[in-house]
Write a protein that holds these residues in place. Structure first.
Motif, PDB file in Angstrom:
ATOM      1  N   TYR A  40       0.762  -1.089   0.087  1.00 35.54           N
ATOM      2  CA  TYR A  40       0.068  -0.023   0.025  1.00 35.54           C
ATOM      3  C   TYR A  40       0.763   1.374  -0.008  1.00 35.54           C
ATOM      4  CZ  TYR A  40      -3.648  -3.392   1.288  1.00 35.54           C
ATOM      5  OH  TYR A  40      -4.634  -4.485   1.430  1.00 35.54           O
ATOM      6  N   GLY A 131      -6.157   0.801   2.682  1.00 37.97           N
ATOM      7  CA  GLY A 131      -5.736  -0.452   2.246  1.00 37.97           C
ATOM      8  C   GLY A 131      -6.615  -1.750   2.851  1.00 37.97           C
ATOM      9  N   ASN A 134      -5.168  -3.560   5.589  1.00 33.12           N
ATOM     10  CA  ASN A 134      -4.534  -2.915   6.804  1.00 33.12           C
ATOM     11  C   ASN A 134      -5.545  -2.726   8.002  1.00 33.12           C
ATOM     12  OD1 ASN A 134      -3.174  -1.142   8.324  1.00 33.12           O
ATOM     13  ND2 ASN A 134      -2.777   0.310   6.781  1.00 33.12           N
ATOM     14  N   LYS A 154      -7.888  -2.871  -4.183  1.00 32.85           N
ATOM     15  CA  LYS A 154      -7.546  -3.021  -2.999  1.00 32.85           C
ATOM     16  C   LYS A 154      -7.682  -1.942  -1.734  1.00 32.85           C
ATOM     17  CE  LYS A 154      -2.790  -1.838  -3.636  1.00 32.85           C
ATOM     18  NZ  LYS A 154      -1.276  -2.122  -3.766  1.00 32.85           N
ATOM     19  N   TRP A 155      -8.359  -1.182  -2.059  1.00 30.94           N
ATOM     20  CA  TRP A 155      -8.527   0.060  -1.271  1.00 30.94           C
ATOM     21  C   TRP A 155     -10.285   0.280  -0.926  1.00 30.94           C
ATOM     22  CZ3 TRP A 155      -4.295   2.221   0.259  1.00 30.94           C
ATOM     23  CH2 TRP A 155      -3.231   2.119  -0.845  1.00 30.94           C
TER      24      TRP A 155
END
Length: 162
Positions: A40, A131, A134, A154-155
């Motif tokens: 990220y 992310g 995360n 991926k966000w």
């Protein structure tokens, strides 16, 4: 881990020259803070430098640094006037990074609160991207009232309303 007590200073830069004088320490904080989350983050120092310059140039007044005993230990950046395709003009939190060796001491929370207070002076909605893996950051943002409202790749898109 020891808490920072009264020794933490959060400040913004007085000039672009002052920002430039902190670039090396900001790059080091960024690279340290993203250890383990490289998927990220930028990993090349030149890319990090360009990214930090972009963040600062986007809204110099929305860039705050955390210093502990004159050592740069973290930073937060945002933008007061960000266009979101769904919400229109909002405040945007772009980045919070704390040096890995200083995480878990409340520094990120202090930076986060500084930025929220700043952005809520201009807008009633603040957005950010995080992310999807995360988990620590997602929980941190959710604990402060942000909600996941969408996903692109991926966000996760997160929004907080005043």
């Amino acid at each position: 881990m020891q808490k920072f007590n009264q020794q933490l200073e959060i400040f913004s830069f007085c000039s672009p020259q002052e920002f430039k004088s902190f670039l090396v320490s900001l790059i080091n904080v960024y690279l340290s803070g993203y250890k383990g989350l490289e998927g990220y983050a930028y990993t090349d120092k030149g890319d990090v430098k360009r990214y930090l310059k972009w963040l600062y140039k986007k809204d110099p007044e929305a860039f705050f640094v955390a210093s502990l005993k004159n050592k740069t230990v973290g930073f937060v950046s945002g933008c007061r006037y960000w266009h979101d395709r769904i919400y229109g003009e909002i405040g945007e939190l772009h980045e919070i990074v704390v040096d890995k060796s200083f995480q878990g001491q409340g520094i990120g929370k202090a930076l986060h609160e500084t930025m929220l207070s700043f952005l809520f002076k201009y807008h009633r909605i603040i957005g950010l991207w995080v992310g999807e893996k995360n988990k620590k950051a997602i929980k941190f943002y959710q604990d402060s009232g942000f909600k996941i409202v969408g996903q692109v790749g991926k966000w996760f898109r997160m929004i907080k309303e005043k």
